[in-house]
Design a protein around this motif. Structure first.
Motif, PDB file in Angstrom:
ATOM      1  N   ALA A  69       0.809  -1.219   0.000  1.00 16.55           N
ATOM      2  CA  ALA A  69       0.000   0.000   0.000  1.00 16.55           C
ATOM      3  C   ALA A  69       0.844   1.272   0.000  1.00 16.55           C
ATOM      4  CB  ALA A  69      -0.925  -0.001   1.220  1.00 16.55           C
ATOM      5  N   GLU A  70       2.136   1.145   0.217  1.00 12.40           N
ATOM      6  CA  GLU A  70       2.998   2.327   0.281  1.00 12.40           C
ATOM      7  C   GLU A  70       3.292   2.867  -1.119  1.00 12.40           C
ATOM      8  OE1 GLU A  70       6.427   1.908   2.711  1.00 12.40           O
ATOM      9  OE2 GLU A  70       5.279   1.118   4.394  1.00 12.40           O
ATOM     10  N   ALA A  71       3.655   4.121  -1.148  1.00 13.45           N
ATOM     11  CA  ALA A  71       4.003   4.755  -2.417  1.00 13.45           C
ATOM     12  C   ALA A  71       5.253   4.109  -3.000  1.00 13.45           C
ATOM     13  CB  ALA A  71       4.244   6.247  -2.200  1.00 13.45           C
ATOM     14  N   ALA A  72       5.324   4.106  -4.314  1.00 12.40           N
ATOM     15  CA  ALA A  72       6.498   3.543  -4.979  1.00 12.40           C
ATOM     16  C   ALA A  72       7.717   4.393  -4.660  1.00 12.40           C
ATOM     17  CB  ALA A  72       6.273   3.494  -6.488  1.00 12.40           C
ATOM     18  N   GLY A  73       8.857   3.761  -4.628  1.00  9.70           N
ATOM     19  CA  GLY A  73      10.097   4.462  -4.344  1.00  9.70           C
ATOM     20  C   GLY A  73      11.047   3.534  -3.615  1.00  9.70           C
ATOM     21  N   VAL A  74      12.196   4.051  -3.285  1.00  7.48           N
ATOM     22  CA  VAL A  74      13.195   3.234  -2.599  1.00  7.48           C
ATOM     23  C   VAL A  74      12.879   3.239  -1.110  1.00  7.48           C
ATOM     24  CG1 VAL A  74      15.640   2.959  -2.088  1.00  7.48           C
ATOM     25  CG2 VAL A  74      14.924   3.748  -4.342  1.00  7.48           C
ATOM     26  N   ASN A  75      12.494   2.103  -0.602  1.00  8.77           N
ATOM     27  CA  ASN A  75      12.193   1.946   0.817  1.00  8.77           C
ATOM     28  C   ASN A  75      12.950   0.715   1.282  1.00  8.77           C
ATOM     29  OD1 ASN A  75      11.034   1.094   3.290  1.00  8.77           O
ATOM     30  ND2 ASN A  75       9.242   2.367   2.864  1.00  8.77           N
ATOM     31  N   PHE A  76      14.037   0.925   1.997  1.00  8.87           N
ATOM     32  CA  PHE A  76      14.898  -0.186   2.386  1.00  8.87           C
ATOM     33  C   PHE A  76      14.190  -1.198   3.281  1.00  8.87           C
ATOM     34  CE2 PHE A  76      18.077   3.194   1.488  1.00  8.87           C
ATOM     35  CZ  PHE A  76      18.599   2.612   0.354  1.00  8.87           C
ATOM     36  N   GLU A  77      13.307  -0.740   4.145  1.00 10.82           N
ATOM     37  CA  GLU A  77      12.587  -1.670   5.003  1.00 10.82           C
ATOM     38  C   GLU A  77      11.738  -2.633   4.161  1.00 10.82           C
ATOM     39  OE1 GLU A  77      12.478   1.667   5.416  1.00 10.82           O
ATOM     40  OE2 GLU A  77      13.377   2.028   7.392  1.00 10.82           O
ATOM     41  N   ASN A  78      11.080  -2.091   3.146  1.00 14.91           N
ATOM     42  CA  ASN A  78      10.268  -2.931   2.264  1.00 14.91           C
ATOM     43  C   ASN A  78      11.135  -3.955   1.542  1.00 14.91           C
ATOM     44  OD1 ASN A  78       8.237  -1.214   3.043  1.00 14.91           O
ATOM     45  ND2 ASN A  78       7.746  -0.502   0.993  1.00 14.91           N
ATOM     46  N   LYS A  79      12.361  -3.568   1.211  1.00 13.63           N
ATOM     47  CA  LYS A  79      13.260  -4.447   0.476  1.00 13.63           C
ATOM     48  C   LYS A  79      13.802  -5.568   1.355  1.00 13.63           C
ATOM     49  CE  LYS A  79      14.407  -1.258  -3.163  1.00 13.63           C
ATOM     50  NZ  LYS A  79      14.775  -1.778  -4.456  1.00 13.63           N
ATOM     51  N   ILE A  80      13.542  -5.520   2.645  1.00 15.76           N
ATOM     52  CA  ILE A  80      13.864  -6.621   3.545  1.00 15.76           C
ATOM     53  C   ILE A  80      12.603  -7.436   3.819  1.00 15.76           C
ATOM     54  CG2 ILE A  80      14.655  -7.257   5.857  1.00 15.76           C
ATOM     55  CD1 ILE A  80      16.365  -4.662   5.756  1.00 15.76           C
ATOM     56  N   VAL A  81      11.517  -6.741   4.152  1.00 12.82           N
ATOM     57  CA  VAL A  81      10.280  -7.412   4.533  1.00 12.82           C
ATOM     58  C   VAL A  81       9.705  -8.225   3.374  1.00 12.82           C
ATOM     59  CG1 VAL A  81       7.875  -7.049   5.256  1.00 12.82           C
ATOM     60  CG2 VAL A  81       9.713  -5.747   6.337  1.00 12.82           C
ATOM     61  N   LEU A  82       9.628  -7.637   2.199  1.00 11.90           N
ATOM     62  CA  LEU A  82       8.998  -8.338   1.067  1.00 11.90           C
ATOM     63  C   LEU A  82       9.731  -9.629   0.685  1.00 11.90           C
ATOM     64  CD1 LEU A  82       7.797  -5.331  -1.088  1.00 11.90           C
ATOM     65  CD2 LEU A  82       6.360  -7.059   0.015  1.00 11.90           C
ATOM     66  N   PRO A  83      11.056  -9.650   0.566  1.00 14.37           N
ATOM     67  CA  PRO A  83      11.716 -10.920   0.245  1.00 14.37           C
ATOM     68  C   PRO A  83      11.530 -11.991   1.323  1.00 14.37           C
ATOM     69  CG  PRO A  83      13.174  -9.106  -0.270  1.00 14.37           C
ATOM     70  CD  PRO A  83      12.005  -8.531   0.468  1.00 14.37           C
ATOM     71  N   ILE A  84      11.565 -11.590   2.593  1.00 15.43           N
ATOM     72  CA  ILE A  84      11.357 -12.575   3.662  1.00 15.43           C
ATOM     73  C   ILE A  84       9.952 -13.149   3.559  1.00 15.43           C
ATOM     74  CG2 ILE A  84      11.104 -12.863   6.165  1.00 15.43           C
ATOM     75  CD1 ILE A  84      13.408 -10.814   6.485  1.00 15.43           C
ATOM     76  N   ALA A  85       8.954 -12.277   3.454  1.00 16.09           N
ATOM     77  CA  ALA A  85       7.570 -12.744   3.368  1.00 16.09           C
ATOM     78  C   ALA A  85       7.337 -13.574   2.108  1.00 16.09           C
ATOM     79  CB  ALA A  85       6.615 -11.549   3.397  1.00 16.09           C
ATOM     80  N   THR A  86       7.941 -13.169   1.010  1.00 15.34           N
ATOM     81  CA  THR A  86       7.790 -13.908  -0.245  1.00 15.34           C
ATOM     82  C   THR A  86       8.344 -15.314  -0.095  1.00 15.34           C
ATOM     83  OG1 THR A  86       7.906 -11.872  -1.542  1.00 15.34           O
ATOM     84  CG2 THR A  86       8.414 -13.931  -2.697  1.00 15.34           C
ATOM     85  N   ARG A  87       9.539 -15.425   0.460  1.00 20.04           N
ATOM     86  CA  ARG A  87      10.132 -16.751   0.621  1.00 20.04           C
ATOM     87  C   ARG A  87       9.304 -17.621   1.557  1.00 20.04           C
ATOM     88  NH1 ARG A  87      16.183 -17.241   2.328  1.00 20.04           N
ATOM     89  NH2 ARG A  87      15.399 -16.701   4.369  1.00 20.04           N
TER      90      ARG A  87
END
Length: 171
Positions: A69-87
């Motif tokens: 739901a967050e705006a597009a852009g570089v968000n380092f927290e998202n780049k950690i959370v999303l791969p963990i949740a995806t896996r």
């Protein structure tokens, strides 16, 4: 420097590993347990957070859904959370489809890759294989917070991370 005994924390490390891969106890680890692990490992209480009655797995998925739901852009927290949740979601899917506790229990190391290999052997024509291949490429086996881990994930756009999370969630 905070000192701790690795031997004393070994059970905590096992539980923390169960939060990066689907293990028999993954769905039962409460976020309150995570606070206890942190305190034992680092010798200080966690700050700026409050434990709830929920599981860490549910919390990871809630945070990943919030990333969408967050705006597009570089968000380092998202780049950690999303791969963990995806896996985690990908492993849950493959474990459910393989449906062989003995084969799953025999996996030692490189769990996501081993699950994918087993999945491909049992379901060679399954459309989900292409999504699982992307998950294995996207999420390093050892997700940890250092520059080596960040490099491949940093190169991926938020949109790409979101898209693959959504594809795995839809399976």
């Amino acid at each position: 420097m905070i000192g701790f005994s690795a031997m004393a924390c070994a059970p905590d490390y096992g539980a923390l590993t169960a939060l990066l891969h689907i293990k028999p106890n993954t769905a039962t680890i409460l976020d309150a347990d995570l606070f206890e692990f942190y305190s034992r490992i680092f010798g200080v209480a966690a700050r700026n957070a409050t434990a709830t009655a929920g599981t860490v797995l549910d919390l990871i998925y809630q945070e990943a859904d919030a990333c969408l739901a967050e705006a597009a852009g570089v968000n380092f927290e998202n780049k950690i959370v999303l791969p963990i949740a995806t896996r985690l979601r990908a492993e849950q899917y493959m474990i459910r489809r393989i449906n062989d506790p003995e084969a799953i229990g025999a996996i030692r190391g490189m769990q996501t890759t081993a699950l994918l290999r087993c999945f491909k052997e049992r379901f060679p024509e399954d459309d989900a294989t292409a999504v699982m291949d992307r998950v294995v490429l996207m999420t390093p086996e050892n997700i940890h917070l250092n520059s080596f881990m960040y490099e491949p994930i940093l190169d991926m756009s938020d949109e790409h991370l979101r898209r693959i999370y959504e594809q795995v969630t839809a399976l």
